[in-house]
Design a protein around this motif. Structure first.
Motif, PDB file in Angstrom:
ATOM      1  N   ILE A  25       0.823  -1.128   0.158  1.00 53.45           N
ATOM      2  CA  ILE A  25      -0.039   0.051  -0.183  1.00 53.45           C
ATOM      3  C   ILE A  25       0.873   1.368  -0.044  1.00 53.45           C
ATOM      4  CG2 ILE A  25      -1.670   1.262   1.374  1.00 53.45           C
ATOM      5  CD1 ILE A  25      -3.001  -1.482   2.188  1.00 53.45           C
ATOM      6  N   LEU A  26       2.093   1.336   0.844  1.00 56.40           N
ATOM      7  CA  LEU A  26       2.920   2.411   0.849  1.00 56.40           C
ATOM      8  C   LEU A  26       3.558   2.590  -0.583  1.00 56.40           C
ATOM      9  CD1 LEU A  26       4.018   4.436   2.823  1.00 56.40           C
ATOM     10  CD2 LEU A  26       6.129   2.839   2.996  1.00 56.40           C
ATOM     11  N   VAL A  28       2.383   1.988  -3.725  1.00 62.30           N
ATOM     12  CA  VAL A  28       1.355   2.260  -4.393  1.00 62.30           C
ATOM     13  C   VAL A  28       1.257   3.578  -4.101  1.00 62.30           C
ATOM     14  CG1 VAL A  28      -1.221   2.211  -5.049  1.00 62.30           C
ATOM     15  CG2 VAL A  28       0.347   0.060  -4.853  1.00 62.30           C
ATOM     16  N   ILE A  29       1.004   4.108  -3.017  1.00 62.74           N
ATOM     17  CA  ILE A  29       0.806   5.738  -2.687  1.00 62.74           C
ATOM     18  C   ILE A  29       2.168   6.406  -3.217  1.00 62.74           C
ATOM     19  CG2 ILE A  29       0.552   7.467  -0.789  1.00 62.74           C
ATOM     20  CD1 ILE A  29      -1.078   5.216   0.618  1.00 62.74           C
ATOM     21  N   ILE A  32       1.924   6.826  -6.880  1.00 62.64           N
ATOM     22  CA  ILE A  32       0.949   7.748  -7.455  1.00 62.64           C
ATOM     23  C   ILE A  32       1.203   9.224  -7.386  1.00 62.64           C
ATOM     24  CG2 ILE A  32      -1.536   8.518  -7.059  1.00 62.64           C
ATOM     25  CD1 ILE A  32      -2.410   5.489  -6.532  1.00 62.64           C
ATOM     26  N   PHE A  33       1.809   9.492  -6.177  1.00 64.50           N
ATOM     27  CA  PHE A  33       1.807  11.066  -5.917  1.00 64.50           C
ATOM     28  C   PHE A  33       3.352  11.472  -6.301  1.00 64.50           C
ATOM     29  CE2 PHE A  33      -1.723   9.767  -3.045  1.00 64.50           C
ATOM     30  CZ  PHE A  33      -2.609  10.925  -3.634  1.00 64.50           C
TER      31      PHE A  33
END
Length: 177
Positions: A25-26, A28-29, A32-33
């Motif tokens: 999850i980390l 992916v974040i 994205i940013f």
């Protein structure tokens, strides 16, 4: 003290599967940013908007009365809705509409070939040459209407009050202004 205990926990406190899910999850974040990638639009920010003319050939349009088609808005100075590669572009101006004569080729006794008017009276097939005008973004790879590049050979779908048919791009002229 052992790194993993008998229940598969790291240092007896954190489940290894939960730690793996949190890392995914980390990542992916962060992806994205921090690394968002390209915008997906064909038209780039540095491109300029210029007037464009697109010639379209309509071959074999089955219509009972072409003049009635022109009476309902499909004429010089009117507008038509354009769909390019299944993406609605919007309305674009009609600069000119020219009906092309229906002809047949006839072999002559001396072996030459002549193009003569089609003698069939019940022929509902119509050929047209259309010129549309609008504004396009000009990029390194050519003009772009909406998010679609405009190239010779591309199909355009024209839609209006009482018509919906396809045409093929035969010429693209970018005006220099």
């Amino acid at each position: 003290m052992a790194i993993f205990d008998s229940k598969g926990r790291l240092f007896g406190k954190i489940n290894i599967l939960d730690l793996g899910a949190a890392l995914v999850i980390l990542l992916v974040i962060v992806g994205i940013f921090i690394f968002p990638g390209t915008s997906g639009s064909v038209a780039q920010v540095g491109s300029k908007t210029v007037p464009i003319e697109v010639d379209l050939a309509v071959r074999g349009l089955n219509v009972r009365d072409p003049e009635r088609l022109f009476d309902n808005g499909f004429k010089k100075g009117g507008k038509t809705n354009v769909i390019i590669r299944n993406q609605p572009y919007g309305q674009i101006g009609i600069k000119s509409v020219q009906l092309l004569p229906r002809t047949v080729t006839a072999t002559q006794p001396d072996g030459s070939v002549k193009e003569l008017p089609d003698p069939r009276s019940n022929n509902f097939s119509t050929d047209m040459l259309l010129t549309l005008e609008g504004k396009a973004q000009v990029t390194e790879s050519g003009p772009v209407l909406g998010n679609s590049k405009v190239k010779i050979g591309m199909p355009f779908e024209l839609e209006g009050y009482n018509y919906n048919f396809n045409a093929t791009v035969i010429d693209v002229r970018v005006q220099n202004k």
